[in-house]
Design an enzyme around this catalytic site. Structure first.
Site, PDB file in Angstrom:
ATOM      1  N   GLU A 179      -6.992 -12.806   4.833  1.00 59.26           N
ATOM      2  CA  GLU A 179      -7.740 -11.552   5.035  1.00 59.26           C
ATOM      3  C   GLU A 179      -9.032 -11.520   4.226  1.00 59.26           C
ATOM      4  O   GLU A 179      -9.445 -10.486   3.703  1.00 59.26           O
ATOM      5  CB  GLU A 179      -6.865 -10.361   4.694  1.00 59.26           C
ATOM      6  N   ASP A 199      16.634 -11.162  -2.909  1.00 58.18           N
ATOM      7  CA  ASP A 199      17.957 -10.788  -3.433  1.00 58.18           C
ATOM      8  C   ASP A 199      18.440  -9.461  -2.857  1.00 58.18           C
ATOM      9  O   ASP A 199      19.642  -9.277  -2.649  1.00 58.18           O
ATOM     10  CB  ASP A 199      17.938 -10.710  -4.964  1.00 58.18           C
ATOM     11  N   HIS A 247       0.800  -1.224   0.000  1.00 57.97           N
ATOM     12  CA  HIS A 247       0.000   0.000   0.000  1.00 57.97           C
ATOM     13  C   HIS A 247       0.833   1.273   0.000  1.00 57.97           C
ATOM     14  O   HIS A 247       0.300   2.355  -0.218  1.00 57.97           O
ATOM     15  CB  HIS A 247      -0.945   0.005   1.191  1.00 57.97           C
ATOM     16  N   ARG A 303       6.593  -6.525   3.006  1.00 60.88           N
ATOM     17  CA  ARG A 303       5.317  -7.011   2.495  1.00 60.88           C
ATOM     18  C   ARG A 303       5.268  -6.681   0.999  1.00 60.88           C
ATOM     19  O   ARG A 303       5.410  -5.519   0.607  1.00 60.88           O
ATOM     20  CB  ARG A 303       4.122  -6.397   3.188  1.00 60.88           C
ATOM     21  N   ASP A 327      -8.838  -5.770   5.625  1.00 63.15           N
ATOM     22  CA  ASP A 327      -9.373  -6.431   4.431  1.00 63.15           C
ATOM     23  C   ASP A 327     -10.390  -7.500   4.802  1.00 63.15           C
ATOM     24  O   ASP A 327     -11.382  -7.709   4.093  1.00 63.15           O
ATOM     25  CB  ASP A 327      -8.243  -7.037   3.602  1.00 63.15           C
TER      26      ASP A 327
HETATM   27  O1  LIG Z   1      -6.003  -6.072   6.119  1.00 62.66           O
HETATM   28  C1  LIG Z   1      -5.258  -5.538   6.964  1.00 62.66           C
HETATM   29  O2  LIG Z   1      -5.613  -5.060   8.064  1.00 62.66           O
HETATM   30  C2  LIG Z   1      -3.815  -5.466   6.620  1.00 62.66           C
HETATM   31  O3  LIG Z   1      -3.353  -6.240   5.817  1.00 62.66           O
HETATM   32  C3  LIG Z   1      -3.041  -4.328   7.175  1.00 62.66           C
HETATM   33  C4  LIG Z   1      -3.337  -3.134   6.312  1.00 62.66           C
HETATM   34  O4  LIG Z   1      -3.010  -3.460   4.968  1.00 62.66           O
HETATM   35  C5  LIG Z   1      -2.479  -1.953   6.733  1.00 62.66           C
HETATM   36  O5  LIG Z   1      -2.130  -1.228   5.598  1.00 62.66           O
HETATM   37  C6  LIG Z   1      -3.201  -1.049   7.684  1.00 62.66           C
HETATM   38  O6  LIG Z   1      -4.421  -0.627   7.117  1.00 62.66           O
END
Ligand SMILES: O=C(O)C(=O)C[C@H](O)[C@@H](O)CO
Length: 256
Positions: A152, A87, A48, A73, A178
């Protein structure tokens, strides 16, 4: 000389509770500031946050020089991205949106050199091997890779048992935001139905002997997740911490 020891992998394998934050400011200078805080790990977000392989590499380098362990991530489970992340020297990866045991197994294999996996060999060019200064890197790297996958969605929860059965997987992270969206509670990761699902999954993950991860900024839910067995505990996000502090300061003097 073997691949660098992955302290985080072995602490999680021992069932230790570890704490970290999301690092989304996408800048090595800011990552280095976060690395002075004293967290067990810093998750450099390539999903993100506006990161690319060069910004990820620069942040991994500065965090690895600290007492915090860098975690990357990635935006998805693409084996080519996994190869690049390893790598540049990341040894702990978080892969989002896993919804089957087969998908989790493919992610594991993308992290490992043959014969156990399909990771491409480019260690001569790679920071991971200290540019071939680690002569035994190829034969020792696999043992220091830590892979945590994200569950998620409702489909992911339904597949949790088969994901937990995947050999070589170090942990499962439950993404409340999510998961909330998929459960019909978009923007409400603190909804009771979501929190119940998160806690139940954490218990199941720990019962399977894997590290259980979560990210929440709610102090009460942090403690609830740890009581349920969470061991890879995200407790903050650099972007929201900075934005919140700046807005509060501005409001104090400008009425903004
Ligand atoms: O779904 C989630 O919660 C995560 O995976 C963490 C979020 O992606 C993180 O960016 C906080 O909103």
């Amino acid at each position: 000389m073997p691949a660098p020891l992955n302290r985080l992998k072995h602490r999680l394998a021992a069932g230790e509770v570890t704490h970290g934050i999301w690092v989304g400011l996408a800048d090595p200078y800011l990552a280095e500031i976060a690395a002075t805080a004293g967290f067990d790990w810093l998750l450099i977000d390539g999903e993100h946050a506006p990161n690319d392989i060069r910004s990820l590499s620069a942040q991994v380098a500065v965090v690895a020089a600290s007492d915090s362990v860098p975690v990357i991530r990635l935006p998805d489970d693409d084996p080519a991205k996994i190869k690049q992340a390893l790598d540049i020297g990341a040894q702990t990866l978080l892969i989002p949106m896993i919804e089957s045991g087969a998908q989790a197994d493919r992610a594991v294999k993308a992290c490992l050199y043959p014969p156990h996996g399909i990771r491409g060999v480019g260690s001569a060019l790679a920071r991971a091997s200290r540019f071939a200064a680690i002569p035994d890197y190829l034969t020792t790297a696999n043992d220091q890779i830590c892979l945590i996958v994200q569950i998620e969605s409702r489909a992911g929860l339904a597949a949790l048992d088969e994901v937990l059965a995947v050999d070589g997987l170090d942990g499962v992270f439950i993404g409340p935001s999510d998961l909330a969206a998929d459960m019909g509670h978009l923007g409400k990761p603190g909804h009771p139905e979501v929190q119940h699902a998160v806690l139940d999954a954490i218990r199941r993950i720990r019962a399977a002997g894997k590290a259980a991860g979560v990210l929440t900024t709610d102090p009460a839910f942090i403690e609830a997740c740890k009581a349920a067995g969470a061991t890879f505990v995200g407790v903050g996000i650099d972007v929201t911490l900075l934005a919140g502090a700046l807005r509060a300061l501005a409001g104090k003097y400008t009425g903004a």
